[in-house]
Design a protein around this motif. Structure first.
Motif, PDB file in Angstrom:
ATOM      1  N   ASN A  42       4.090   1.406   2.416  1.00  0.00           N
ATOM      2  CA  ASN A  42       5.201   2.229   1.932  1.00  0.00           C
ATOM      3  C   ASN A  42       6.567   1.587   2.174  1.00  0.00           C
ATOM      4  OD1 ASN A  42       3.521   4.499   1.106  1.00  0.00           O
ATOM      5  ND2 ASN A  42       3.223   4.892   3.297  1.00  0.00           N
ATOM      6  N   PRO A  43       6.810   0.401   1.644  1.00  0.00           N
ATOM      7  CA  PRO A  43       8.085  -0.286   1.902  1.00  0.00           C
ATOM      8  C   PRO A  43       9.273   0.513   1.363  1.00  0.00           C
ATOM      9  CG  PRO A  43       6.889  -1.346   0.118  1.00  0.00           C
ATOM     10  CD  PRO A  43       5.935  -0.367   0.736  1.00  0.00           C
ATOM     11  N   GLN A  44      10.324   0.520   2.159  1.00  0.00           N
ATOM     12  CA  GLN A  44      11.538   1.259   1.817  1.00  0.00           C
ATOM     13  C   GLN A  44      12.684   0.355   1.394  1.00  0.00           C
ATOM     14  OE1 GLN A  44      11.445   4.851   2.001  1.00  0.00           O
ATOM     15  NE2 GLN A  44       9.293   4.210   2.140  1.00  0.00           N
ATOM     16  N   GLY A  45      12.449  -0.938   1.325  1.00  0.00           N
ATOM     17  CA  GLY A  45      13.505  -1.864   0.977  1.00  0.00           C
ATOM     18  C   GLY A  45      14.269  -2.324   2.205  1.00  0.00           C
ATOM     19  N   PRO A  46      15.233  -3.230   2.032  1.00  0.00           N
ATOM     20  CA  PRO A  46      16.033  -3.722   3.164  1.00  0.00           C
ATOM     21  C   PRO A  46      16.771  -2.582   3.863  1.00  0.00           C
ATOM     22  CG  PRO A  46      16.398  -5.062   1.201  1.00  0.00           C
ATOM     23  CD  PRO A  46      15.620  -3.858   0.754  1.00  0.00           C
ATOM     24  N   VAL A  54       0.857  -1.185   0.000  1.00  0.00           N
ATOM     25  CA  VAL A  54       0.000   0.000   0.000  1.00  0.00           C
ATOM     26  C   VAL A  54       0.894   1.236   0.000  1.00  0.00           C
ATOM     27  CG1 VAL A  54      -1.823   1.274   1.173  1.00  0.00           C
ATOM     28  CG2 VAL A  54      -1.787  -1.223   1.274  1.00  0.00           C
ATOM     29  N   LEU A  55       0.653   2.132  -0.950  1.00  0.00           N
ATOM     30  CA  LEU A  55       1.473   3.333  -1.103  1.00  0.00           C
ATOM     31  C   LEU A  55       0.648   4.594  -0.909  1.00  0.00           C
ATOM     32  CD1 LEU A  55       3.548   2.380  -4.279  1.00  0.00           C
ATOM     33  CD2 LEU A  55       4.299   2.282  -1.895  1.00  0.00           C
ATOM     34  N   ASP A  56       1.279   5.618  -0.346  1.00  0.00           N
ATOM     35  CA  ASP A  56       0.689   6.946  -0.316  1.00  0.00           C
ATOM     36  C   ASP A  56       0.800   7.589  -1.692  1.00  0.00           C
ATOM     37  OD1 ASP A  56       0.215   6.677   2.419  1.00  0.00           O
ATOM     38  OD2 ASP A  56       2.112   7.645   2.984  1.00  0.00           O
ATOM     39  N   ASP A  57       0.085   8.702  -1.894  1.00  0.00           N
ATOM     40  CA  ASP A  57       0.213   9.467  -3.132  1.00  0.00           C
ATOM     41  C   ASP A  57       1.657   9.949  -3.306  1.00  0.00           C
ATOM     42  OD1 ASP A  57      -2.553   9.230  -3.173  1.00  0.00           O
ATOM     43  OD2 ASP A  57      -2.929  11.322  -2.624  1.00  0.00           O
ATOM     44  N   PHE A  58       2.088  10.106  -4.540  1.00  0.00           N
ATOM     45  CA  PHE A  58       3.401  10.692  -4.815  1.00  0.00           C
ATOM     46  C   PHE A  58       3.406  11.263  -6.226  1.00  0.00           C
ATOM     47  CE2 PHE A  58       3.602   6.222  -5.993  1.00  0.00           C
ATOM     48  CZ  PHE A  58       4.295   6.188  -7.196  1.00  0.00           C
ATOM     49  N   PHE A  59       4.424  12.021  -6.530  1.00  0.00           N
ATOM     50  CA  PHE A  59       4.676  12.534  -7.867  1.00  0.00           C
ATOM     51  C   PHE A  59       5.963  11.894  -8.385  1.00  0.00           C
ATOM     52  CE2 PHE A  59       2.099  15.740  -5.870  1.00  0.00           C
ATOM     53  CZ  PHE A  59       1.336  16.309  -6.875  1.00  0.00           C
ATOM     54  N   ILE A  60       6.025  11.625  -9.686  1.00  0.00           N
ATOM     55  CA  ILE A  60       7.226  11.049 -10.289  1.00  0.00           C
ATOM     56  C   ILE A  60       7.498  11.750 -11.618  1.00  0.00           C
ATOM     57  CG2 ILE A  60       5.910   9.178 -11.410  1.00  0.00           C
ATOM     58  CD1 ILE A  60       8.394   7.355 -10.851  1.00  0.00           C
ATOM     59  N   GLN A  61       8.769  11.889 -11.940  1.00  0.00           N
ATOM     60  CA  GLN A  61       9.122  12.592 -13.167  1.00  0.00           C
ATOM     61  C   GLN A  61       8.606  11.847 -14.394  1.00  0.00           C
ATOM     62  OE1 GLN A  61      13.438  13.165 -12.388  1.00  0.00           O
ATOM     63  NE2 GLN A  61      13.035  15.322 -12.754  1.00  0.00           N
ATOM     64  N   LYS A  62       8.055  12.615 -15.290  1.00  0.00           N
ATOM     65  CA  LYS A  62       7.461  12.077 -16.515  1.00  0.00           C
ATOM     66  C   LYS A  62       8.513  11.448 -17.419  1.00  0.00           C
ATOM     67  CE  LYS A  62       4.347  13.734 -20.182  1.00  0.00           C
ATOM     68  NZ  LYS A  62       3.604  14.946 -20.653  1.00  0.00           N
ATOM     69  N   THR A 104      11.266   4.698  -4.391  1.00  0.00           N
ATOM     70  CA  THR A 104      11.460   3.357  -3.855  1.00  0.00           C
ATOM     71  C   THR A 104      11.145   2.354  -4.957  1.00  0.00           C
ATOM     72  OG1 THR A 104       9.171   3.107  -3.108  1.00  0.00           O
ATOM     73  CG2 THR A 104      10.737   4.113  -1.557  1.00  0.00           C
ATOM     74  N   GLU A 105      11.574   1.131  -4.746  1.00  0.00           N
ATOM     75  CA  GLU A 105      11.289   0.098  -5.733  1.00  0.00           C
ATOM     76  C   GLU A 105       9.781  -0.089  -5.894  1.00  0.00           C
ATOM     77  OE1 GLU A 105      12.994  -4.304  -6.949  1.00  0.00           O
ATOM     78  OE2 GLU A 105      13.350  -3.555  -4.921  1.00  0.00           O
ATOM     79  N   ALA A 106       9.045  -0.007  -4.779  1.00  0.00           N
ATOM     80  CA  ALA A 106       7.596  -0.162  -4.839  1.00  0.00           C
ATOM     81  C   ALA A 106       6.950   0.990  -5.595  1.00  0.00           C
ATOM     82  CB  ALA A 106       7.017  -0.254  -3.424  1.00  0.00           C
ATOM     83  N   GLN A 107       7.405   2.222  -5.377  1.00  0.00           N
ATOM     84  CA  GLN A 107       6.861   3.363  -6.116  1.00  0.00           C
ATOM     85  C   GLN A 107       7.132   3.211  -7.607  1.00  0.00           C
ATOM     86  OE1 GLN A 107       8.917   6.518  -3.970  1.00  0.00           O
ATOM     87  NE2 GLN A 107       6.980   7.267  -3.126  1.00  0.00           N
ATOM     88  N   TRP A 108       8.337   2.802  -7.945  1.00  0.00           N
ATOM     89  CA  TRP A 108       8.688   2.662  -9.364  1.00  0.00           C
ATOM     90  C   TRP A 108       7.764   1.635 -10.025  1.00  0.00           C
ATOM     91  CZ3 TRP A 108       9.654  -0.562 -13.232  1.00  0.00           C
ATOM     92  CH2 TRP A 108      10.250  -0.040 -14.384  1.00  0.00           C
ATOM     93  N   GLU A 109       7.605   0.476  -9.408  1.00  0.00           N
ATOM     94  CA  GLU A 109       6.792  -0.573 -10.027  1.00  0.00           C
ATOM     95  C   GLU A 109       5.320  -0.152 -10.117  1.00  0.00           C
ATOM     96  OE1 GLU A 109       5.440  -5.158  -9.210  1.00  0.00           O
ATOM     97  OE2 GLU A 109       7.557  -4.640  -8.876  1.00  0.00           O
TER      98      GLU A 109
END
Length: 255
Positions: free
Chosen positions: A196-200, A33-41, A108-113
Motif C-alpha cells: 500500500n505505497p503512499q508515495g514520497p 500489493v494493495l488492499d481492496d478499495f472502491f474508486i469512482q466509476k 494513491t498513485e498505486a491505486q490509480w494505476e
C-alpha cells in the motif's frame, strides 16, 4: 457512495514493464500489493463540484481560478470533468467522506494505476481492450494527428461517453489528467514501499512565482490536449499542487 466500483486488492508490477517509451520516472517496474478499495466509476463533473462548493463553502485554492473561468467558460460546463488544483480535489474527496462517514480520499498513485490496469494487468491504455480506437473507445479528437502532436482546441468528453475498461471504470485514458494523492519524486520507484505505497513523504519545492515555492504532485491518465501516447497507464505528469491545468480532473476512492 454513488458510482463507486469495487476493486479487489492484490499484487502487481507497477510501472513500465519495458518497451514503453514513457520516461525514466516510470521505471523500474516494482511489485506492489494493495488492499481492496472502491474508486469512482466516473471523473467528478463540474456540476458535482459546484454542489460541493455551495454546500461546503470551500474557497478555491487553485491559482488564477477566476481568470480561467472567465477566459474559458465553456470548459466549466456542468457535464464536463471539473478542472481544479490538487488542494481542491483533495478537499472534495475529504468532504464526500465526511458526508457519508466513510474513509474517502484521492487515490494513491498505486491505486490509480492498479484500477486503470483492471487489477494490474499489463495493458498500455485503460480502454475496453487496452488499445486506442478514436471515435469508438476514446475521443475522435485523439486521432492520428493528435496522437503525435496533441490538440489544443479540444474539450474533454463528458464522463461515460465511451466504453469502460474491464474493471468498469470510464475515461482513465486521454480525457482529463487525474490528480492522485502522492507527492512526486523522480526516483520514487527505486525505493517504493511494497505494501500500500503512499508515495514520497514530501515533495521537492519548485518556484511557481517570484518568492513562492510549493511541492509537485502527480497526475495520471494523460489528457485531451496532449499526444494520446501520453495517456499510457504508466505515464506520470508532474504539476505544482496549486496549479489548475484546464486539462485536469480527478476521481475519489473509498478505502
Amino acid at each position: 457512495m454513488e458510482a463507486m466500483v469495487f476493486v479487489e486488492g492484490g499484487a502487481f508490477m507497477m510501472g513500465n514493464p519495458g518497451g514503453w517509451a514513457m520516461g525514466a520516472d516510470t521505471i523500474p517496474a516494482h511489485e506492489v500489493v494493495l488492499d481492496d478499495f472502491f474508486i469512482q466509476k466516473y471523473e467528478v463533473t463540474q456540476g458535482d463540484y459546484e454542489i460541493f462548493l455551495d454546500a461546503s463553502g470551500h474557497s478555491m485554492k487553485a491559482r488564477f481560478y477566476d481568470d480561467k473561468r472567465k477566459e474559458s467558460p465553456e470548459r466549466f460546463s456542468a457535464e464536463l470533468p471539473a478542472p481544479v488544483s490538487w488542494h481542491d480535489a483533495k478537499a472534495f474527496c475529504l468532504w464526500l467522506g465526511e458526508q457519508s462517514n466513510q474513509p474517502v480520499d484521492l487515490p494513491t498513485e498505486a491505486q490509480w494505476e492498479y484500477a486503470a490496469r483492471s487489477g494490474g494487468k499489463p495493458v498500455r491504455h485503460a480502454t475496453d481492450n487496452g488499445e486506442i480506437e478514436p471515435g469508438r473507445n476514446v475521443s475522435i479528437a485523439s486521432g492520428p494527428k493528435a496522437a503525435l502532436y496533441g490538440d489544443k482546441r479540444a474539450m474533454p468528453d463528458a464522463p461515460g461517453r465511451y466504453p469502460p475498461n474491464p474493471a468498469g471504470l470510464h475515461d482513465m485514458t486521454g480525457n482529463a489528467a487525474e490528480w492522485v494523492n502522492d507527492y512526486y519524486a523522480p526516483d520514487y520507484y527505486q525505493n517504493s514501499e511494497r505494501m500500500n505505497p503512499q508515495g514520497p513523504e514530501s515533495g521537492e519545492p519548485v518556484t511557481i512565482a517570484p518568492g513562492l515555492q510549493e511541492p509537485e504532485r502527480v497526475m495520471r491518465g494523460g489528457d485531451y490536449q496532449g499526444p494520446i501516447i501520453n495517456s499510457s497507464t504508466v505515464s506520470r505528469r508532474v504539476v505544482p499542487e496549486s496549479s489548475m491545468p484546464l486539462s485536469s480532473g480527478f476521481r475519489c476512492v473509498k478505502n
